[in-house]
Design a protein around this motif. Sequence first.
Motif, PDB file in Angstrom:
ATOM      1  N   ALA A 241       0.866  -1.193   0.000  1.00 21.72           N
ATOM      2  CA  ALA A 241       0.000   0.000   0.000  1.00 21.72           C
ATOM      3  C   ALA A 241       0.892   1.229   0.000  1.00 21.72           C
ATOM      4  O   ALA A 241       0.963   1.963   0.988  1.00 21.72           O
ATOM      5  CB  ALA A 241      -0.926  -0.007   1.212  1.00 21.72           C
ATOM      6  N   PRO A 242       1.613   1.475  -1.103  1.00 22.41           N
ATOM      7  CA  PRO A 242       2.626   2.530  -1.111  1.00 22.41           C
ATOM      8  C   PRO A 242       2.090   3.917  -0.781  1.00 22.41           C
ATOM      9  O   PRO A 242       2.756   4.690  -0.080  1.00 22.41           O
ATOM     10  CB  PRO A 242       3.200   2.462  -2.532  1.00 22.41           C
ATOM     11  CG  PRO A 242       2.178   1.720  -3.340  1.00 22.41           C
ATOM     12  CD  PRO A 242       1.537   0.760  -2.394  1.00 22.41           C
ATOM     13  N   ALA A 243       0.903   4.258  -1.271  1.00 25.79           N
ATOM     14  CA  ALA A 243       0.377   5.612  -1.026  1.00 25.79           C
ATOM     15  C   ALA A 243       0.089   5.830   0.447  1.00 25.79           C
ATOM     16  O   ALA A 243       0.446   6.871   1.027  1.00 25.79           O
ATOM     17  CB  ALA A 243      -0.883   5.842  -1.856  1.00 25.79           C
ATOM     18  N   LEU A 244      -0.540   4.860   1.084  1.00 20.39           N
ATOM     19  CA  LEU A 244      -0.877   5.002   2.498  1.00 20.39           C
ATOM     20  C   LEU A 244       0.368   4.944   3.368  1.00 20.39           C
ATOM     21  O   LEU A 244       0.521   5.728   4.313  1.00 20.39           O
ATOM     22  CB  LEU A 244      -1.871   3.911   2.906  1.00 20.39           C
ATOM     23  CG  LEU A 244      -2.408   3.977   4.338  1.00 20.39           C
ATOM     24  CD1 LEU A 244      -2.992   5.356   4.646  1.00 20.39           C
ATOM     25  CD2 LEU A 244      -3.453   2.891   4.567  1.00 20.39           C
ATOM     26  N   LEU A 245       1.284   4.043   3.058  1.00 22.06           N
ATOM     27  CA  LEU A 245       2.518   3.941   3.835  1.00 22.06           C
ATOM     28  C   LEU A 245       3.325   5.231   3.742  1.00 22.06           C
ATOM     29  O   LEU A 245       3.871   5.716   4.738  1.00 22.06           O
ATOM     30  CB  LEU A 245       3.357   2.755   3.343  1.00 22.06           C
ATOM     31  CG  LEU A 245       2.799   1.372   3.684  1.00 22.06           C
ATOM     32  CD1 LEU A 245       3.536   0.291   2.899  1.00 22.06           C
ATOM     33  CD2 LEU A 245       2.918   1.105   5.184  1.00 22.06           C
ATOM     34  N   THR A 273      -4.782  13.814   2.567  1.00 24.64           N
ATOM     35  CA  THR A 273      -3.997  12.822   1.835  1.00 24.64           C
ATOM     36  C   THR A 273      -4.076  11.454   2.507  1.00 24.64           C
ATOM     37  O   THR A 273      -4.267  10.431   1.840  1.00 24.64           O
ATOM     38  CB  THR A 273      -2.526  13.275   1.754  1.00 24.64           C
ATOM     39  OG1 THR A 273      -2.451  14.499   1.025  1.00 24.64           O
ATOM     40  CG2 THR A 273      -1.671  12.231   1.052  1.00 24.64           C
ATOM     41  N   VAL A 274      -3.924  11.431   3.835  1.00 23.30           N
ATOM     42  CA  VAL A 274      -4.015  10.170   4.574  1.00 23.30           C
ATOM     43  C   VAL A 274      -5.403   9.561   4.413  1.00 23.30           C
ATOM     44  O   VAL A 274      -5.554   8.365   4.163  1.00 23.30           O
ATOM     45  CB  VAL A 274      -3.698  10.381   6.072  1.00 23.30           C
ATOM     46  CG1 VAL A 274      -3.949   9.102   6.863  1.00 23.30           C
ATOM     47  CG2 VAL A 274      -2.246  10.826   6.253  1.00 23.30           C
ATOM     48  N   ALA A 275      -6.429  10.400   4.547  1.00 23.54           N
ATOM     49  CA  ALA A 275      -7.808   9.910   4.448  1.00 23.54           C
ATOM     50  C   ALA A 275      -8.088   9.312   3.076  1.00 23.54           C
ATOM     51  O   ALA A 275      -8.676   8.229   2.965  1.00 23.54           O
ATOM     52  CB  ALA A 275      -8.781  11.040   4.748  1.00 23.54           C
ATOM     53  N   ASP A 276      -7.682  10.004   2.025  1.00 26.80           N
ATOM     54  CA  ASP A 276      -7.948   9.513   0.671  1.00 26.80           C
ATOM     55  C   ASP A 276      -7.231   8.186   0.424  1.00 26.80           C
ATOM     56  O   ASP A 276      -7.786   7.277  -0.197  1.00 26.80           O
ATOM     57  CB  ASP A 276      -7.505  10.552  -0.360  1.00 26.80           C
ATOM     58  CG  ASP A 276      -8.429  11.761  -0.391  1.00 26.80           C
ATOM     59  OD1 ASP A 276      -9.542  11.682   0.156  1.00 26.80           O
ATOM     60  OD2 ASP A 276      -8.026  12.794  -0.972  1.00 26.80           O
ATOM     61  N   ALA A 277      -5.999   8.076   0.918  1.00 27.27           N
ATOM     62  CA  ALA A 277      -5.254   6.823   0.748  1.00 27.27           C
ATOM     63  C   ALA A 277      -5.920   5.686   1.510  1.00 27.27           C
ATOM     64  O   ALA A 277      -6.010   4.555   1.015  1.00 27.27           O
ATOM     65  CB  ALA A 277      -3.814   7.006   1.198  1.00 27.27           C
TER      66      ALA A 277
END
Length: 326
Positions: A241-245, A273-277
Amino acid sequence: MIPADLSRAVVRAVRRAVEDGELGGTVPARVVVERTRPGGVGDYASPVAFQVAKGAGAAPAHVARVLAGRLAAEPGIENVEVTGAGFLNFTLATRSAAALVRDVRARGTRYGYAPDGELRARVVGDAVARIRRSQAAAPDGAPSAAGNRTAPDGAPSTAGNRTAPVARRDGDVVAGYGTDAAAWAMLGVPARETPSFTAGLLVQDESSELFRVRYAHARARALHRNAADLGYRSEPGDVDAPALLAALAEYPLVLEAAAHHRAPERLVRHLVTVADALLDFQYDVLPRGDEKPSAAHRARLALAEAAGTVLAGGLALLGLDAPDFL
């Protein structure tokens, strides 16, 4: 190494170079470390050499080379390059998802806070604030009365504390939009810009950024409850999960930058950004159909819970609620 650790590692490198007589000048209390711009070298960059060079009587490029040599062996830094007239560019060693999630779990909503070891800076800062208040001046680092960023009642906002609704003023944005939505609008733009109060603040769907942030937190809590109903708990592990990590790893640096620049809008933007990921990731967390919970499901759940923790902590710093249900 997380990005915020990188900033502190650079400060240590400067301090040691000065103590060893390799560089002159003074040691900055903090250095700027930011994401490399598209097309740049490495993951992060810092102009610290220009800052140090002013008092060192040396060219920024020389200062950068000295610091690069000291930082190349720092654990967690894979590569250091000097570019341009003296910019330091860093490539960080890959950090496992399990290590990142364990860090968030261990620190809880205090993940991203400066280490308690930085006592002197806090003690001195608190003393300066008290002294300035004794002279009827705004605390150092706080906006002055003119052009002040205020909470909905007209008083300066205090991170972590909610602001109570108040009497009508300025079109009564609190009555019209609610305390939290009004605060979100005010905190979401730089102090020099005028907040925009529109009907979009009242929308209870994913077109509203505040709703998305709170909804993502509520989804993290729901995933935890649903997993418990299925009889399993989270366990940190490898997750794709690269975007969230990346968003979670970046959070401490965002907090540091928001504090240094007195810019809560940086935290607001990052929470989105965190929420969308997380909202994109949520569909891969729980078993589907007849699937049995596996190590992969436990690791994904742990990551989702960590994201929820970061969202709760960030909202608290903004003085806003993080509801478990929406």
